[in-house]
Write an enzyme that holds these catalytic residues in place. Structure first.
Site, mmCIF file in Angstrom:
data_model
loop_
_atom_site.group_PDB
_atom_site.id
_atom_site.type_symbol
_atom_site.label_atom_id
_atom_site.label_comp_id
_atom_site.label_asym_id
_atom_site.label_seq_id
_atom_site.Cartn_x
_atom_site.Cartn_y
_atom_site.Cartn_z
ATOM 1 N N SER A 1 72.231 82.571 60.597
ATOM 2 C CA SER A 1 71.530 83.362 59.582
ATOM 3 C C SER A 1 72.380 83.634 58.350
ATOM 4 O O SER A 1 71.864 84.089 57.333
ATOM 5 C CB SER A 1 71.066 84.697 60.177
ATOM 6 O OG SER A 1 70.109 84.491 61.189
ATOM 7 N N GLU B 1 85.179 67.306 68.078
ATOM 8 C CA GLU B 1 83.803 67.720 67.812
ATOM 9 C C GLU B 1 82.852 66.581 68.179
ATOM 10 O O GLU B 1 83.084 65.433 67.786
ATOM 11 C CB GLU B 1 83.645 68.086 66.329
ATOM 12 C CG GLU B 1 82.231 68.262 65.834
ATOM 13 C CD GLU B 1 81.412 69.246 66.661
ATOM 14 O OE1 GLU B 1 80.254 68.920 66.979
ATOM 15 O OE2 GLU B 1 81.930 70.337 66.980
ATOM 16 N N HIS C 1 78.107 90.725 59.138
ATOM 17 C CA HIS C 1 77.598 92.034 59.537
ATOM 18 C C HIS C 1 78.527 93.149 59.075
ATOM 19 O O HIS C 1 79.748 92.988 58.996
ATOM 20 C CB HIS C 1 77.425 92.085 61.051
ATOM 21 C CG HIS C 1 76.286 91.234 61.537
ATOM 22 N ND1 HIS C 1 74.974 91.583 61.372
ATOM 23 C CD2 HIS C 1 76.279 90.034 62.166
ATOM 24 C CE1 HIS C 1 74.194 90.647 61.892
ATOM 25 N NE2 HIS C 1 74.966 89.686 62.369
ATOM 26 N N ARG D 1 71.484 79.879 70.321
ATOM 27 C CA ARG D 1 72.678 80.712 70.488
ATOM 28 C C ARG D 1 73.094 80.717 71.954
ATOM 29 O O ARG D 1 72.252 80.735 72.847
ATOM 30 C CB ARG D 1 72.391 82.138 70.028
ATOM 31 C CG ARG D 1 72.152 82.274 68.556
ATOM 32 C CD ARG D 1 71.373 83.519 68.217
ATOM 33 N NE ARG D 1 69.931 83.275 68.307
ATOM 34 C CZ ARG D 1 69.000 84.192 68.135
ATOM 35 N NH1 ARG D 1 69.346 85.435 67.890
ATOM 36 N NH2 ARG D 1 67.730 83.895 68.207
ATOM 37 N N SER E 1 75.727 86.344 67.992
ATOM 38 C CA SER E 1 75.861 87.341 66.927
ATOM 39 C C SER E 1 76.575 88.582 67.469
ATOM 40 O O SER E 1 76.257 89.038 68.572
ATOM 41 C CB SER E 1 74.472 87.731 66.416
ATOM 42 O OG SER E 1 74.554 88.720 65.422
ATOM 43 N N ILE F 1 74.933 85.843 57.836
ATOM 44 C CA ILE F 1 75.199 87.248 57.545
ATOM 45 C C ILE F 1 76.601 87.617 58.018
ATOM 46 O O ILE F 1 76.984 87.308 59.155
ATOM 47 C CB ILE F 1 74.187 88.170 58.255
ATOM 48 C CG1 ILE F 1 72.764 87.893 57.755
ATOM 49 C CG2 ILE F 1 74.527 89.637 58.038
ATOM 50 C CD1 ILE F 1 71.700 88.608 58.568
ATOM 51 N N CYS G 1 61.303 70.911 46.778
ATOM 52 C CA CYS G 1 60.677 69.672 47.273
ATOM 53 C C CYS G 1 61.337 69.154 48.545
ATOM 54 O O CYS G 1 60.891 68.155 49.114
ATOM 55 C CB CYS G 1 60.694 68.594 46.194
ATOM 56 S SG CYS G 1 62.224 67.646 46.054
#
Length: 481
Positions: free
Chosen positions: A46, A32, A50, A311, A337, A48, A435
């Site tokens: 995001s 990496e 799906h 993306r 996505s 999610i 904050c």
């Protein structure tokens, strides 16, 4: 060491592949380029899972979207990251959009997605009273969920490492060349030899494929800006709210996150620079214009944080998961996505490709599927908080007031691998509250410096020279006698 498999890229897909391969008696390494896994596109996801009906069933991403969805329940149980199935609504404002909902419903039925129901105005008003009264219908999908994607990356990587994966961070690939019975990969720190290469390099997958002479695809970069709203809006909506999708994007959404904030976005604009993570006034205006159409009560005044992610979109519009013409080099690219949803299914598919390409796979008898779960004091019952604080006073010393994160949780995160301020933030949520770190950042830096035995000026936000403070230079005053 000569490796059987080298995975390039430590996003959620690379980490899922690493964990799946750690079930087998293999020497595997993950490379990496960032200072931690999940610090690229996955960090800006995001979040999610799906429901399974959004993508065309005739595409690879449409197939893997639904295959991946149910696999997250076991992963959540075994790895302990934040995940909850809250369901989603895709809404229509007119008859033309209602026809799109019917098509999505049909796609879901073809795949076998359970529980899909078309809601009328009355049901929408009853279940989601904060939605616009102009919405005429909605497609409800109970299988959708919200997840902390960076926590999922950390959990997948930690499990893989417990099962003997080698992981080399801050190791960008400089060159790849074919050698006898495999490949030689050069990083700034070392030369790695390996039989098989998995190219899961995200935004840079086409460049990595080009180094190996295995580039059969090109990438478009699509940036999305997202905005986090204050927790005081918790409960404004109970489901993920989608507009009708467009050919480019699933649209700008309203997402009740696992942690109680609301996230709105993303935009979808092509860019040339993969490192362009800037947000803009124009992006904010676009996002809030669209989400107020869905939920009129949302205001930009409630925004506490904003970020952008890029993306990787393949030019064929689908996932690229296949062996290349170069023996032992496998591309896993264009994972836009629903790539997060599909990640565990992608991992299984890659393992099957490796088997078909000649890699001998023998399951371990001692594979450890579960990892020790991190303590999150704010989510515990009061009596459990009292017990932990009595056993270790550092659990009672709050460092991040907004998110109620204790000193012991910070130190546990360092022990778990956090080496940067962002590494702490994504493992504990310290600095993610109202904050945005104004109170806790100095103390988090001090704890990092002490735990790692480093001077304060060596502590970075996310590695790679992202310094936060510098050493004060002493001015010498010469006084003539």
């Amino acid at each position: 060491m000569r490796y059987d498999v080298t995975i390039i890229g430590g996003g959620v897909v690379g980490c899922a592949i690493a964990r799946e391969l750690s079930r087998y008696r293999l020497n595997t390494v993950l490379l990496e380029k960032e200072s931690d896994v999940g610090f690229g596109t996955s960090k800006s996801n995001s979040g999610i899972i799906h429901a399974g009906h959004h993508s065309n069933p005739d595409t690879l991403k449409g197939k893997l979207e639904w295959e991946g969805n149910p696999l997250w329940d076991d992963l959540h149980r075994e790895l302990g990251f934040g995940f909850k199935r809250i369901g989603e609504l895709t809404v229509a404002f007119n008859e033309q959009e209602q026809a799109v909902l019917e098509k999505l419903h049909w796609q879901g039925e073809i795949k076998g997605v359970p529980g899909l129901v078309l809601w009328d105005r009355a049901r929408i008003r009853r279940e989601e009273p904060s939605l616009s009264r102009s919405i005429i219908s909605a497609l409800y999908a109970p299988t959708a969920g919200v997840i902390n994607p960076y926590e999922a990356c950390f959990g997948l990587a930690k499990c893989a490492r417990l099962n003997a994966l080698d992981m080399h961070l801050e190791s960008p690939v400089q060159s790849i060349r074919a050698v006898d019975d495999g490949w030689e990969i050069q990083t700034p720190r070392e030369t790695i030899t390996t039989r098989y290469v998995i190219n899961a390099a995200g935004l840079y997958a086409d460049q990595i494929a080009g180094m190996a002479g295995a580039k059969t695809f090109s990438m478009k970069l699509r940036k999305g800006e997202e905005y986090i709203l204050d927790k005081r809006l918790d409960g404004l909506v109970d489901h993920i709210i989608f507009p009708c999708p467009t050919p480019v994007s699933k649209g700008i959404l309203v997402i009740p996150t696992f942690d109680g904030t609301i996230m709105v976005g993303p935009t979808a604009h092509e860019v040339d620079d993969p490192e362009d993570l800037t947000t803009s006034a124009a992006g904010a205006e676009e996002v809030f214009l669209h989400v107020r159409r869905l939920v009129p009560g949302i205001s930009e005044r409630d925004c506490i944080a904003e970020f952008a992610g890029t993306r990787a979109v393949s030019t064929n519009g689908d996932f690229v998961i296949e062996p290349s013409s170069q023996k032992g080099f496998i591309n896993v690219a264009g994972i836009q996505s629903p790539g997060l949803t599909a990640a565990p299914a992608i991992a299984i598919r890659v393992v099957n490709i490796l088997r078909d390409e000649g890699l001998s796979l023998s399951l371990k008898d001692d594979f450890m599927a579960s990892i020790p779960k991190a303590v999150h004091m704010a989510g515990l019952p009061l009596d459990e908080q009292i017990r932990l604080s009595t056993e270790d006073h550092r659990y009672g010393h709050i460092i991040c007031r907004c998110e109620q994160i204790s000193e012991r949780e910070i130190l546990d995160a360092v022990e778990d691998g956090a080496r940067t301020l962002d590494g702490l933030k994504f493992r504990t949520r310290a600095g993610m509250g109202r904050c945005q770190g104004a109170f806790c950042t100095p103390r988090c830096m001090q704890l990092l410096a002490q735990a790692l035995d480093l001077p304060l000026e060596r502590i970075t936000k996310r590695g790679n020279g992202s310094w936060l403070v510098c050493q004060r230079e002493q001015e010498t005053q010469h006084v003539n006698g």
